[in-house]
Design a protein around this motif. Structure first.
Motif, mmCIF file in Angstrom:
data_model
loop_
_atom_site.group_PDB
_atom_site.id
_atom_site.type_symbol
_atom_site.label_atom_id
_atom_site.label_comp_id
_atom_site.label_asym_id
_atom_site.label_seq_id
_atom_site.Cartn_x
_atom_site.Cartn_y
_atom_site.Cartn_z
ATOM 1 N N UNK A 147 0.856 -1.193 0.000
ATOM 2 C CA UNK A 147 0.000 0.000 0.000
ATOM 3 C C UNK A 147 0.884 1.232 0.000
ATOM 4 N N UNK A 148 0.837 2.019 -1.075
ATOM 5 C CA UNK A 148 1.670 3.211 -1.196
ATOM 6 C C UNK A 148 1.107 4.310 -0.285
ATOM 7 N N UNK A 149 1.912 4.827 0.658
ATOM 8 C CA UNK A 149 1.406 5.881 1.547
ATOM 9 C C UNK A 149 0.972 7.123 0.766
ATOM 10 N N UNK A 150 -0.031 7.776 1.283
ATOM 11 C CA UNK A 150 -0.575 8.996 0.672
ATOM 12 C C UNK A 150 0.541 10.013 0.462
ATOM 13 N N UNK A 151 0.520 10.672 -0.674
ATOM 14 C CA UNK A 151 1.499 11.730 -0.935
ATOM 15 C C UNK A 151 2.830 11.240 -1.482
ATOM 16 N N UNK A 152 2.970 9.928 -1.674
ATOM 17 C CA UNK A 152 4.228 9.399 -2.207
ATOM 18 C C UNK A 152 4.417 9.843 -3.658
ATOM 19 N N UNK A 153 5.663 10.126 -4.006
ATOM 20 C CA UNK A 153 5.980 10.587 -5.357
ATOM 21 C C UNK A 153 6.732 9.534 -6.166
ATOM 22 N N UNK A 154 7.165 8.466 -5.504
ATOM 23 C CA UNK A 154 7.902 7.416 -6.217
ATOM 24 C C UNK A 154 7.788 6.092 -5.462
ATOM 25 N N UNK A 155 8.139 5.014 -6.174
ATOM 26 C CA UNK A 155 8.096 3.658 -5.638
ATOM 27 C C UNK A 155 9.383 2.944 -6.036
ATOM 28 N N UNK A 156 9.976 2.231 -5.082
ATOM 29 C CA UNK A 156 11.105 1.351 -5.372
ATOM 30 C C UNK A 156 10.704 -0.061 -4.966
ATOM 31 N N UNK A 157 10.803 -1.013 -5.900
ATOM 32 C CA UNK A 157 10.542 -2.425 -5.595
ATOM 33 C C UNK A 157 11.816 -3.228 -5.804
ATOM 34 N N UNK A 158 12.152 -4.051 -4.815
ATOM 35 C CA UNK A 158 13.324 -4.917 -4.869
ATOM 36 C C UNK A 158 12.877 -6.320 -4.472
ATOM 37 N N UNK A 159 12.958 -7.278 -5.406
ATOM 38 C CA UNK A 159 12.514 -8.644 -5.093
ATOM 39 C C UNK A 159 13.404 -9.670 -5.793
ATOM 40 N N UNK A 160 13.334 -10.911 -5.286
ATOM 41 C CA UNK A 160 13.874 -12.017 -6.074
ATOM 42 C C UNK A 160 12.728 -12.578 -6.921
ATOM 43 N N UNK A 161 12.971 -13.679 -7.612
ATOM 44 C CA UNK A 161 11.966 -14.185 -8.557
ATOM 45 C C UNK A 161 10.643 -14.537 -7.877
ATOM 46 N N UNK A 162 10.679 -14.866 -6.573
ATOM 47 C CA UNK A 162 9.428 -15.205 -5.882
ATOM 48 C C UNK A 162 8.509 -13.989 -5.772
#
Length: 278
Positions: A147-162
């Motif tokens: 859930x992206x917090x209100x007012x966020x201007x960007x998103x960074x996602x870091x995951x492995x294949x799962x």
């Protein structure tokens, strides 16, 4: 993909109040099986009574996939007993189950797409590698976290294949132009996926997942996190998913080294090195 139990890592009021979780169980019949890449198998399930299914509202939502206890015993579901509690009737057996991300949910057709990592061993992975049309599994109402917090201007996602199924669904559902940086660790170049998104997204694929003679373990997620030395300006949200210790170490990097607000990080251990994925 699969998920271990985890505490919530944020405590901010995001202004998004979800209704309490409602327990419910469904049969799903396998209607298609497809090898999406060397390491990923996609199954589509027709959910019986799926019009009752209550989505979580989170794009990384997961269900528990219940499988046959053995080759001779069909999948059975818990039932609501007269005392108002869920239980089992007669001699119906508990079914082994594992959590998996819902890659897509088509409510109109009651069809659920689930992507499973193909690997040796593991109850659900073994099922996926041998899945065929007509196979019946059990599922429950989904839960989610992203859930992206209100007012966020960007998103960074870091995951492995799962975490790739969650990444795929998030990217497909993001608003147009939203600034997004994605790092995904996969076993091979052939495991990259083309994902449609309206977001302003950059995806970096790291082909280092899996056992290698030159290093211990399956994952370099925390090393990849360490290569990220600066974050965009303004308020953002960081979503990390993968092997539990690597996820925890990655979270510490963003929090302690880069000084990012811990309340804007969700870090989810999907599996634990050296343990069965339960």
């Amino acid at each position: 993909m699969t998920h271990t139990e985890h505490p919530h890592s944020h405590d901010y009021d995001d202004g998004h109040h979800h209704p309490p979780y409602v327990r419910d169980y469904f049969f799903g019949e396998t209607i298609t099986v497809e090898r999406v890449s060397p390491s990923m198998i996609r199954v589509v399930l027709k959910i019986e009574g799926g019009e009752r299914l209550i989505g979580s509202g989170h794009p990384d939502e997961w269900v528990r996939l219940a499988l046959r206890p053995d080759a001779e015993t069909p999948v059975t579901l818990p039932v609501l007993m007269e005392n108002g509690k869920w239980g089992r009737w007669g001699d119906s057996q508990d079914c082994p189950n594992r959590p998996y991300t819902i890659r897509r949910w088509n409510a109109g057709r009651c069809e659920m797409t689930i992507d499973l990592v193909a690997h040796e061993g593991g109850v659900a992975a073994s099922w996926a590698m041998n899945a065929k049309v007509g196979d019946v599994v059990g599922i429950c109402n989904p839960e989610g976290r992203f859930w992206i917090p209100k007012g966020s201007e960007w998103l960074l996602m870091l995951t492995d294949i799962t975490g790739l199924p969650a990444v795929g669904r998030v990217l497909e559902e993001l608003p147009a132009g939203f600034r997004t940086i994605v790092h995904v660790e996969v076993p091979s170049e052939a495991d990259r996926q083309d994902i449609d998104t309206a977001a302003d997204a950059s995806i970096v694929w790291h082909t280092c997942h899996g056992l290698k003679p030159e290093r211990p373990g399956y994952t370099e997620l925390s090393r990849i996190a360490g290569t990220i030395t600066e974050l965009p300006e303004g308020p953002g949200y960081i979503y990390i998913a993968g092997e539990a210790k690597a996820v925890s170490d990655s979270r510490k990097h963003f929090r302690d080294v880069l000084g990012f607000d811990k309340n804007r990080i969700d870090a989810i251990g999907y599996w634990i090195e050296g343990q069965a994925r339960v």
